[in-house]
Design a protein around this motif. Structure first.
Motif, PDB file in Angstrom:
ATOM      1  N   ALA A 121       0.836  -1.197   0.000  1.00 41.50           N
ATOM      2  CA  ALA A 121       0.000   0.000   0.000  1.00 41.50           C
ATOM      3  C   ALA A 121       0.871   1.247   0.000  1.00 41.50           C
ATOM      4  O   ALA A 121       1.763   1.397   0.839  1.00 41.50           O
ATOM      5  N   TYR A 122       0.619   2.123  -0.943  1.00 42.83           N
ATOM      6  CA  TYR A 122       1.318   3.408  -1.054  1.00 42.83           C
ATOM      7  C   TYR A 122       0.333   4.514  -0.691  1.00 42.83           C
ATOM      8  O   TYR A 122      -0.493   4.907  -1.510  1.00 42.83           O
ATOM      9  N   PRO A 123       0.390   5.028   0.543  1.00 41.97           N
ATOM     10  CA  PRO A 123      -0.542   6.092   0.929  1.00 41.97           C
ATOM     11  C   PRO A 123      -0.220   7.406   0.200  1.00 41.97           C
ATOM     12  O   PRO A 123       0.949   7.726  -0.052  1.00 41.97           O
ATOM     13  N   GLU A 124      -1.263   8.149  -0.134  1.00 39.87           N
ATOM     14  CA  GLU A 124      -1.130   9.494  -0.712  1.00 39.87           C
ATOM     15  C   GLU A 124      -0.129   9.503  -1.868  1.00 39.87           C
ATOM     16  O   GLU A 124       0.834  10.255  -1.890  1.00 39.87           O
ATOM     17  N   THR A 125      -0.380   8.650  -2.845  1.00 46.44           N
ATOM     18  CA  THR A 125       0.534   8.478  -3.980  1.00 46.44           C
ATOM     19  C   THR A 125      -0.219   8.624  -5.295  1.00 46.44           C
ATOM     20  O   THR A 125      -1.317   8.081  -5.451  1.00 46.44           O
TER      21      THR A 125
ATOM     22  N   ALA B   8      -0.471  -1.986  -4.864  1.00 46.99           N
ATOM     23  CA  ALA B   8       0.263  -2.707  -5.910  1.00 46.99           C
ATOM     24  C   ALA B   8       0.420  -4.152  -5.472  1.00 46.99           C
ATOM     25  O   ALA B   8       0.916  -4.426  -4.374  1.00 46.99           O
ATOM     26  N   ARG B   9      -0.024  -5.079  -6.309  1.00 46.22           N
ATOM     27  CA  ARG B   9       0.070  -6.498  -5.978  1.00 46.22           C
ATOM     28  C   ARG B   9       1.520  -6.948  -6.106  1.00 46.22           C
ATOM     29  O   ARG B   9       2.174  -6.696  -7.124  1.00 46.22           O
ATOM     30  N   ARG B  10       2.027  -7.604  -5.080  1.00 46.07           N
ATOM     31  CA  ARG B  10       3.437  -7.997  -5.049  1.00 46.07           C
ATOM     32  C   ARG B  10       3.799  -8.922  -6.212  1.00 46.07           C
ATOM     33  O   ARG B  10       4.892  -8.822  -6.779  1.00 46.07           O
ATOM     34  N   ALA B  11       2.900  -9.805  -6.576  1.00 43.81           N
ATOM     35  CA  ALA B  11       3.229 -10.846  -7.553  1.00 43.81           C
ATOM     36  C   ALA B  11       3.446 -10.306  -8.955  1.00 43.81           C
ATOM     37  O   ALA B  11       4.316 -10.795  -9.684  1.00 43.81           O
ATOM     38  N   ASP B  12       2.669  -9.285  -9.346  1.00 46.66           N
ATOM     39  CA  ASP B  12       2.739  -8.838 -10.745  1.00 46.66           C
ATOM     40  C   ASP B  12       2.618  -7.329 -10.939  1.00 46.66           C
ATOM     41  O   ASP B  12       2.600  -6.856 -12.078  1.00 46.66           O
TER      42      ASP B  12
ATOM     43  N   LEU C  50     -10.061  -8.355  -2.456  1.00 44.48           N
ATOM     44  CA  LEU C  50      -9.206  -7.813  -3.515  1.00 44.48           C
ATOM     45  C   LEU C  50      -8.983  -8.880  -4.586  1.00 44.48           C
ATOM     46  O   LEU C  50      -8.971 -10.078  -4.282  1.00 44.48           O
ATOM     47  N   PRO C  51      -8.811  -8.476  -5.829  1.00 42.38           N
ATOM     48  CA  PRO C  51      -8.660  -9.458  -6.912  1.00 42.38           C
ATOM     49  C   PRO C  51      -7.384 -10.282  -6.762  1.00 42.38           C
ATOM     50  O   PRO C  51      -6.313  -9.749  -6.451  1.00 42.38           O
ATOM     51  N   GLY C  52      -7.506 -11.571  -6.983  1.00 40.38           N
ATOM     52  CA  GLY C  52      -6.346 -12.456  -6.910  1.00 40.38           C
ATOM     53  C   GLY C  52      -5.756 -12.705  -8.281  1.00 40.38           C
ATOM     54  O   GLY C  52      -6.311 -12.295  -9.311  1.00 40.38           O
ATOM     55  N   LEU C  53      -4.644 -13.386  -8.315  1.00 41.68           N
ATOM     56  CA  LEU C  53      -4.000 -13.701  -9.592  1.00 41.68           C
ATOM     57  C   LEU C  53      -4.895 -14.578 -10.459  1.00 41.68           C
ATOM     58  O   LEU C  53      -4.951 -14.418 -11.678  1.00 41.68           O
ATOM     59  N   LYS C  54      -5.586 -15.512  -9.828  1.00 41.84           N
ATOM     60  CA  LYS C  54      -6.496 -16.387 -10.555  1.00 41.84           C
ATOM     61  C   LYS C  54      -7.919 -16.070 -10.109  1.00 41.84           C
ATOM     62  O   LYS C  54      -8.505 -16.745  -9.284  1.00 41.84           O
TER      63      LYS C  54
ATOM     64  N   ARG D 269       0.991   1.712 -16.115  1.00 39.94           N
ATOM     65  CA  ARG D 269       0.616   1.901 -14.724  1.00 39.94           C
ATOM     66  C   ARG D 269       1.354   3.104 -14.139  1.00 39.94           C
ATOM     67  O   ARG D 269       2.310   3.609 -14.718  1.00 39.94           O
ATOM     68  N   HIS D 270       0.894   3.529 -12.979  1.00 35.54           N
ATOM     69  CA  HIS D 270       1.575   4.612 -12.282  1.00 35.54           C
ATOM     70  C   HIS D 270       3.014   4.203 -11.949  1.00 35.54           C
ATOM     71  O   HIS D 270       3.286   3.046 -11.600  1.00 35.54           O
ATOM     72  N   ASP D 271       3.929   5.147 -12.050  1.00 30.71           N
ATOM     73  CA  ASP D 271       5.291   4.921 -11.582  1.00 30.71           C
ATOM     74  C   ASP D 271       5.297   5.020 -10.062  1.00 30.71           C
ATOM     75  O   ASP D 271       4.904   6.055  -9.492  1.00 30.71           O
ATOM     76  N   LEU D 272       5.712   3.955  -9.414  1.00 33.34           N
ATOM     77  CA  LEU D 272       5.711   3.926  -7.954  1.00 33.34           C
ATOM     78  C   LEU D 272       6.991   4.548  -7.409  1.00 33.34           C
ATOM     79  O   LEU D 272       8.056   4.430  -8.018  1.00 33.34           O
ATOM     80  N   PRO D 273       6.908   5.216  -6.269  1.00 28.87           N
ATOM     81  CA  PRO D 273       8.132   5.757  -5.656  1.00 28.87           C
ATOM     82  C   PRO D 273       9.055   4.637  -5.207  1.00 28.87           C
ATOM     83  O   PRO D 273       8.623   3.500  -4.973  1.00 28.87           O
TER      84      PRO D 273
END
Length: 251
Positions: A35-39, A47-51, A129-133, A150-154
């Motif tokens: 989770a990226y607060p205020e981004t 952002a899902r870790r897997a993909d 939340l949506p899963g990979l499958k 997608r958004h560029d993450l810090p």
């Protein structure tokens, strides 16, 4: 649930920040999302870790047209290839979804958060939340907007409170500014070469009006009015300092 009980559930969140905190506690326990607060102009960007799959979320104690409009894409052909999340959502207290059909029609997911969980097994919010499958029914809950990018993450997860009034944001500029401050901690001074290496405009720092830095025989040392970036972002400041050897200008 009766109208009285719905109102009571909504009132149990004193602020949007409390609503976000309750949701984030449940998300972090899951471990599958960052989770990226205020981004990127979202109260929360997941952002899902897997993909890297992203969900942009705006929080409100009451679902209204303002937060719905805030969650939509900017209009016009010129913004068609702009960055965005895979899914868009609004975060509200449990039992306050009065616009379910409208949000579903325009592709927004409404996430409802419980003020309290009745058992440890509860995730504390709905829908999941949506899963990979994802199951076939997931397409009805989560609409994918298919952004060009997608958004560029810090580089660092912001240590700020999501949903706070007038939030303190961890921008790319702030990360670069912290690097200048860490260089001062480490070396005692910075030069113009440090600004070029880090990629931040030096003029704001060296101005006689701001007094962030002062000239010391061609080198620049901490001035009387330099912001306390460490106090603003203590965790991120420590993380950037720990990574110093990866980004600091060699001497």
């Amino acid at each position: 649930m009766s109208g009285h009980r719905r109102a009571k559930a909504a009132a149990s969140f004193a602020s949007e920040a409390d609503l976000c905190a309750s949701f984030l506690a449940a998300v972090e326990a899951n471990g599958q999302w960052v989770a990226y607060p205020e981004t990127c102009n979202w109260d929360i960007l997941l952002a899902r870790r897997a993909d890297g799959f992203q969900i942009g979320i705006q929080a409100k104690l009451r679902l209204n047209l303002d937060v719905i409009a805030q969650s939509l894409e900017d209009g016009g052909a010129m913004s068609a290839d702009g960055p965005g999340p895979d899914c868009r959502a609004v975060l509200i207290p449990w039992g306050r979804n009065s616009c379910e059909r409208i949000c579903k029609y325009i592709g927004l997911t409404v996430i409802e958060v419980k003020p309290e969980r009745t058992s440890p097994r509860e995730i504390g919010f709905r829908p999941r939340l949506p899963g990979l499958k994802a199951k076939p029914a997931a397409s009805e809950t989560w609409h994918e907007w298919a952004p060009v990018r997608r958004h560029d993450l810090p580089d660092y997860v912001p240590d700020v409170r999501a949903g706070a009034s007038a939030p303190l944001r961890l921008t790319n500029w702030k990360i670069s500014a912290i690097k200048i401050a860490v260089t001062l901690d480490h070396r005692g001074f910075v030069t113009r070469a440090d600004f070029k290496h880090i990629g931040i405009d030096h003029r704001r720092w060296l101005s006689a009006e701001t007094r962030w830095l002062r000239n010391d025989n061609g080198r620049f040392v901490r001035g009387a009015a330099m912001p306390d970036f460490k106090a603003q972002h203590p965790r991120v400041y420590g993380e950037i300092s720990a990574d110093r050897d990866k980004w600091i200008l060699p001497t």
